[in-house]
Design an enzyme around this catalytic site. Structure first.
Site, PDB file in Angstrom:
ATOM      1  N   HIS A 121      -0.929   0.086   5.560  1.00  0.00           N
ATOM      2  CA  HIS A 121      -1.558   1.053   6.471  1.00  0.00           C
ATOM      3  C   HIS A 121      -0.704   2.304   6.703  1.00  0.00           C
ATOM      4  CE1 HIS A 121      -4.492  -2.071   8.424  1.00  0.00           C
ATOM      5  NE2 HIS A 121      -4.442  -2.148   7.097  1.00  0.00           N
ATOM      6  N   TYR A 180      -9.572 -10.937  10.118  1.00  0.00           N
ATOM      7  CA  TYR A 180      -9.669 -11.565   8.802  1.00  0.00           C
ATOM      8  C   TYR A 180      -9.794 -13.070   8.973  1.00  0.00           C
ATOM      9  CZ  TYR A 180      -8.297  -7.015   7.009  1.00  0.00           C
ATOM     10  OH  TYR A 180      -8.256  -5.664   6.724  1.00  0.00           O
ATOM     11  N   GLN A 206       0.822  -1.213   0.000  1.00  0.00           N
ATOM     12  CA  GLN A 206       0.000   0.000   0.000  1.00  0.00           C
ATOM     13  C   GLN A 206       0.853   1.258   0.000  1.00  0.00           C
ATOM     14  OE1 GLN A 206      -2.486  -0.590   3.453  1.00  0.00           O
ATOM     15  NE2 GLN A 206      -3.636  -2.249   2.504  1.00  0.00           N
ATOM     16  N   GLU A 265     -15.371   3.039   9.013  1.00  0.00           N
ATOM     17  CA  GLU A 265     -15.993   4.079   9.836  1.00  0.00           C
ATOM     18  C   GLU A 265     -15.961   5.455   9.188  1.00  0.00           C
ATOM     19  OE1 GLU A 265     -14.689   2.144  14.182  1.00  0.00           O
ATOM     20  OE2 GLU A 265     -14.020   4.173  13.618  1.00  0.00           O
ATOM     21  N   TYR A 292     -10.458   7.367  19.327  1.00  0.00           N
ATOM     22  CA  TYR A 292     -11.495   6.747  18.489  1.00  0.00           C
ATOM     23  C   TYR A 292     -11.511   5.223  18.583  1.00  0.00           C
ATOM     24  CZ  TYR A 292     -12.545  11.402  17.197  1.00  0.00           C
ATOM     25  OH  TYR A 292     -12.926  12.724  17.288  1.00  0.00           O
TER      26      TYR A 292
END
Length: 359
Positions: A137, A251, A68, A230, A240
């Protein structure tokens, strides 16, 4: 789903502005109808009004490409027309690590040359700590606030999810810095011993959407694990919850932690998706170009299902969702409102496209 009294509008048609952009991640609107786009593989290009895609701009720092990671978000400074300044974030290799195996999210500022052929005065103003051996991430959405400061999301790097609850690192946070990269003195944890001063909020997983609402509040979308994506309204110093509270699961199944969705001192999401849609870029529509009924709607791209989610917000709550661009089934990476008041999206493909939603 249509609200009572809402006008019936024809769905806008997609108009391809440019093609042949390799896995684009972000678009910004230059003067004279040009566009600036980032490609995940470490390239930044100018797109002409006629759709011609220019060559890569020299000046991009070394990027950790893979998974990513890559060259990710991009925003222009609010004074771009006079100072030609822009900000971009990327996965930064650790120059001090043997073999460069660790990396982290970094934020840079630069100027676009007057002839739009290169980046100048490039400087990295924020670098995530610690660097991690991971390809996942990175977060990496940027928004300039009305206060003149920069807000940026950072991911938990997947393997370090528990660090999202700690204040001695930048993993799983929203950070807030000045345009020179300093921590503003009114950041919530500046005076707290052991806390990194750049942190604005924490307990996040992997936020890839960040946008200011018309009322001046900062909204974000973040990826849950298996389920539990979210929407959150970001407030300074708030927690949060990730990975303590979540509407997702591991997963392959199985609860995360205690498998709870609420806990005192942790903010629940304003809205969540099960199953996950993999939310990406987001923007609030502030124009009437699609009719007054769409003004104030939130638009969020879906990477997983390949549609644009038009979300009705009333009283600070999600009351309805409408899927646009479903026929294309292309991963939507970025969503922006242009100077013309219209919505633009980038598709995350090897032959990626810049698309305008034409009323």
């Amino acid at each position: 789903m249509l609200l009572a009294g809402s006008p019936v509008l024809a769905e806008p048609r997609p108009v391809v502005i440019a093609s042949g952009i390799e896995n684009p991640w972000a678009v910004a609107f230059l003067p004279s109808g040009r566009y600036l786009v980032t490609e995940k593989l470490g390239r930044m290009r100018v797109v002409e009004p006629d759709g011609k895609v220019g060559p890569p701009l020299p000046g991009v720092p070394q990027v950790a490409i893979g998974g990513q990671g890559g060259l990710l978000d991009l925003v222009l400074d609010s004074g771009f027309e006079s100072n030609r300044t822009l900000y971009f974030c990327f996965s930064q290799p650790d120059a001090e690590a043997e073999g460069g195996r660790t990396n982290g999210t970094a934020l840079a500022r630069a100027q676009l040359s007057t002839d739009r052929t290169r980046l100048e005065n490039v400087r990295i103003i924020f670098s995530q700590r610690p660097k991690v051996a991971s390809r996942n991430h990175f977060g990496c959405r940027i928004a300039e606030g009305r206060d003149g400061h920069l807000y940026m999301t950072t991911g938990d790097r997947f393997s370090r999810k528990d660090d999202a609850q700690r204040l001695d690192n930048h993993l799983g946070k929203i950070i807030r810095v000045t345009k020179d990269g300093a921590a503003p003195p009114d950041n919530p944890f500046v005076a707290q011993a052991g806390a990194l001063p750049e942190i604005w909020s924490y307990g996040h997983r992997n936020a890839q959407g960040l946008a200011w609402a018309p009322d001046g509040r900062l909204w974000m979308t973040e990826h849950g694990p298996q389920g539990g994506d979210e929407i959150n309204i970001v407030q300074p110093g708030h927690n949060y919850g990730w990975p303590v509270i979540t509407y997702g699961e591991n997963y392959g199944g199985g609860k995360i932690g205690e498998g709870i969705t609420a806990k005192e001192g942790m903010d629940p999401p304003l809205h969540y998706w099960v199953p996950s849609i993999a939310p990406s870029g987001m923007v609030f529509l502030t124009s009437d170009r699609y009719g007054k009924g769409w003004r104030g709607n939130l638009f969020v791209g879906s990477l997983k299902f390949g549609y644009l989610d038009r979300i009705d917000i009333q009283g600070g709550k999600v009351v309805a969702e409408h899927k646009l661009l479903e026929d294309g089934r292309a991963r939507i990476r970025d969503v922006r409102q242009g100077p013309d008041g219209l919505i633009y999206v980038l598709t995350d493909q090897t032959n990626g496209q810049l698309i305008r939603l034409q009323p």
